[in-house]
Scaffold this motif. Structure first.
Motif, PDB file in Angstrom:
ATOM      1  N   UNK A  28       1.205 -13.333   1.161  1.00 38.61           N
ATOM      2  CA  UNK A  28       1.026 -14.553   2.010  1.00 38.61           C
ATOM      3  C   UNK A  28      -0.337 -14.875   1.799  1.00 38.61           C
ATOM      4  N   UNK A  29      -1.193 -14.021   1.102  1.00 39.22           N
ATOM      5  CA  UNK A  29      -2.522 -14.247   1.139  1.00 39.22           C
ATOM      6  C   UNK A  29      -3.025 -14.353  -0.421  1.00 39.22           C
ATOM      7  N   UNK A  30      -2.599 -14.750  -1.132  1.00 42.38           N
ATOM      8  CA  UNK A  30      -2.871 -14.614  -2.496  1.00 42.38           C
ATOM      9  C   UNK A  30      -4.115 -15.381  -2.791  1.00 42.38           C
ATOM     10  N   UNK A  31      -4.395 -16.596  -1.979  1.00 42.59           N
ATOM     11  CA  UNK A  31      -5.411 -17.478  -2.232  1.00 42.59           C
ATOM     12  C   UNK A  31      -6.700 -16.791  -2.579  1.00 42.59           C
ATOM     13  N   UNK A  32      -6.812 -15.958  -1.377  1.00 42.35           N
ATOM     14  CA  UNK A  32      -8.090 -15.319  -1.355  1.00 42.35           C
ATOM     15  C   UNK A  32      -7.894 -13.677  -0.649  1.00 42.35           C
ATOM     16  N   UNK A  33      -7.466 -12.948  -1.698  1.00 46.99           N
ATOM     17  CA  UNK A  33      -6.679 -11.781  -1.423  1.00 46.99           C
ATOM     18  C   UNK A  33      -7.896 -10.474  -1.158  1.00 46.99           C
ATOM     19  N   UNK A  34      -7.760  -9.699  -0.194  1.00 48.28           N
ATOM     20  CA  UNK A  34      -8.850  -8.924   0.183  1.00 48.28           C
ATOM     21  C   UNK A  34      -7.911  -7.314   0.156  1.00 48.28           C
ATOM     22  N   UNK A  35      -8.759  -6.586  -1.089  1.00 49.46           N
ATOM     23  CA  UNK A  35      -8.238  -5.255  -1.259  1.00 49.46           C
ATOM     24  C   UNK A  35      -9.311  -4.400  -1.792  1.00 49.46           C
ATOM     25  N   UNK A  36      -9.233  -3.106  -1.014  1.00 43.99           N
ATOM     26  CA  UNK A  36     -10.383  -2.297  -1.691  1.00 43.99           C
ATOM     27  C   UNK A  36      -9.584  -0.856  -1.952  1.00 43.99           C
ATOM     28  N   UNK A  37     -10.017  -0.225  -2.866  1.00 46.80           N
ATOM     29  CA  UNK A  37      -9.516   1.108  -3.365  1.00 46.80           C
ATOM     30  C   UNK A  37     -10.089   2.112  -3.988  1.00 46.80           C
ATOM     31  N   UNK A  38     -10.282   3.360  -3.721  1.00 46.12           N
ATOM     32  CA  UNK A  38     -11.044   4.375  -4.438  1.00 46.12           C
ATOM     33  C   UNK A  38      -9.962   5.139  -4.978  1.00 46.12           C
ATOM     34  N   UNK A  39     -10.190   5.802  -6.088  1.00 41.47           N
ATOM     35  CA  UNK A  39      -9.451   6.575  -6.931  1.00 41.47           C
ATOM     36  C   UNK A  39     -10.071   7.942  -7.272  1.00 41.47           C
ATOM     37  N   UNK A  40      -9.477   8.822  -6.928  1.00 41.70           N
ATOM     38  CA  UNK A  40     -10.033  10.165  -7.110  1.00 41.70           C
ATOM     39  C   UNK A  40      -9.073  10.896  -8.137  1.00 41.70           C
ATOM     40  N   UNK A  41      -9.638  11.279  -9.332  1.00 41.12           N
ATOM     41  CA  UNK A  41      -9.110  11.845 -10.464  1.00 41.12           C
ATOM     42  C   UNK A  41      -8.933  13.249 -10.260  1.00 41.12           C
TER      43      UNK A  41
END
Length: 346
Positions: free
Chosen positions: A37-50
Motif C-alpha cells: 500500500x506504499x509503493x509510491x515511496x517505499x522504505x526498505x533496508x537490507x543487509x546480506x551476509x554471505x
C-alpha cells in the motif's frame, strides 16, 4: 569482516524504490510477486551476509505482501528453505487453507518449492532472514517441508539458541574474519536442523556430528546464562544436560579448550566489560566480581591480572582516563570547527 552487502531504497528516486526492492528480495530468496500500500515511496533496508551457501539477511521494510505462485515455482526453484525471525511488527502466512499468524520472536518457515502468500502488518517490520539449501539440512527427504506452516518459537529451547546466534551475528560482524564464514554457516545449519528436528520430534534422526555440535552450543549457552553462579562446575553442567563429566570434557576438547577455561574466560570477559563501562564506575570491584561468580576478591584479582596483565582497579582507572582524554579531544575538535564570532561594527 564477513562478506556483506547493503541495500537501501532511500538511495534511489522514490519512483524506482519499490521495483528495486522487489528485484532485491527476488534475488535474495526466489522470484515473487510483491505488492504494497506504499509503493509510491517505499522504505526498505537490507543487509546480506554471505556465509557460503547460507545467507543471513536482516531487513526492515514497509507493509508488503509476498505472493509466490505455482507458476513461479515451476519457472524457478532454488530449492532453499527460508526462516524469518520477526523482531518488530506482525505478519501472517497462508498456504491454501492453512494460515498462521506470527508475533515478535517467532520464526516463520517457508520453502521456495511451495506456493504461498505472506503479508505484514501496516507498520514497518524488522526481521532476520535465513536462506539455507534444503539439501544442507541433516534430515530425511521431505522432513524439512513438514515444518513449513508451523509457528516456531525463538523464545525457548533450540529456537532461542538460534535466535540468539542470529541477533548476535547481525548486531556486530566486526569481530569475524572472512575465513569464519564457512564455520558460521555450519553452526547456523546445525541449529536450523536441530530446530526442525525438535519441531518434528525427530531428534533421534539427527546425524551424530550435528547432534554433537548442537549439544555443545546448548551447553555453552547454558554456561553463559549461569556465569554468576559460584557453584557452576563441570559436574553441575554435566548433570543439567544428563551427560557424564568425561563426555562433557570430550565435547570441549574437540573445540580445543577445557570446560574450566571456557567458564573462566567468559566470566573474565563479562567482568572486564563492566569494569570498563563508565556507567558502572561507582559499583565496587568486589561487587562486579560477585556478579560473575567470584566469591573471593583475591581469586578474581589474580585471575584478572593473569588474563589482562593488570589488576581490575587499574583496568577501570585506564578506561576512565581514556574517557576523559576522548572528551577533551572532542571538545577541542568542536572548538576548532566553530568559526570565531564576527567583530562588532562601530
Amino acid at each position: 569482516m564477513l562478506p556483506e552487502s547493503t541495500f537501501c531504497t532511500e538511495d534511489l528516486p522514490a519512483s524506482d524504490r519499490f521495483e528495486a526492492w522487489t528485484q532485491r528480495l527476488g534475488n535474495t530468496h526466489a522470484p515473487m510477486h510483491l505488492s504494497s500500500e506504499r509503493t509510491a515511496d517505499y522504505r526498505g533496508h537490507q543487509r546480506v551476509l554471505a556465509l557460503g551457501d547460507v545467507t543471513v539477511w536482516p531487513a526492515t521494510f514497509d507493509h508488503l505482501v509476498f505472493h509466490r505462485t505455482p507458476r513461479l515455482v515451476r519457472q524457478s526453484d532454488p530449492e532453499v528453505l527460508h526462516l524469518s525471525l520477526l523482531r518488530r511488527g506482525a505478519g501472517a502466512a497462508s498456504w491454501g487453507r492453512q494460515q498462521v499468524g506470527y508475533r515478535i520472536d517467532d520464526f516463520h518457515v517457508n520453502s521456495s518449492s511451495l506456493p504461498y502468500e505472506i503479508s505484514t502488518g501496516h507498520d514497518p517490520v524488522s526481521i532476520i532472514g535465513v536462506e539455507i539449501p534444503r539439501t544442507a539440512l541433516g534430515l530425511r527427504a521431505g522432513q524439512a517441508e513438514q515444518v513449513v506452516g508451523r509457528r516456531v518459537s525463538g523464545r525457548e529451547g533450540m529456537g532461542a539458541l538460534l535466535a540468539g546466534l542470529l541477533v548476535q551475528l547481525t548486531s556486530d560482524t566486526s569481530s569475524y574474519r572472512t575465513a569464519d564464514a564457512a564455520r558460521l554457516a555450519t553452526v547456523v545449519t546445525d541449529l536450523v536442523t536441530a530446530v526442525f528436528a525438535h519441531a518434528l520430534d525427530a531428534e533421534e534422526f539427527l546425524a551424530p556430528e550435528t547432534h554433537t555440535r548442537t549439544l555443545t552450543l546448548r551447553i555453552k549457552s547454558f554456561v553463559r546464562q549461569h556465569l554468576g553462579d559460584p557453584d557452576l562446575t563441570p559436574a553441575s553442567i554435566a548433570a543439567a544436560h544428563h551427560i557424564s563429566r568425561s563426555y562433557l570434557y570430550r565435547l570441549f576438547q574437540a573445540e580445543g579448550q577445557t570446560v574450566a577455561a571456557y567458564i573462566r574466560d567468559q566470566r573474565l570477559a563479562g567482568a572486564h566489560a563492566e569494569l570498563t563501562d563508565p556507567r558502572l564506575h561507582t559499583l565496587p570491584v568486589h561487587a562486579i566480581a560477585a556478579r560473575w561468580g567470584y566469591t573471593r576478591p583475591g581469586d578474581f584479582t589474580r585471575a584478572f591480572r593473569t588474563a589482562y596483565g593488570i589488576t581490575p582497579r587499574e583496568s577501570r582507572l585506564r578506561a576512565l582516563q581514556q574517557l576523559s582524554v576522548d572528551a577533551v579531544h572532542s571538545t577541542v575538535d568542536t572548538t576548532r570547527m566553530t568559526p570565531p564570532a564576527p567583530l562588532p561594527h562601530h
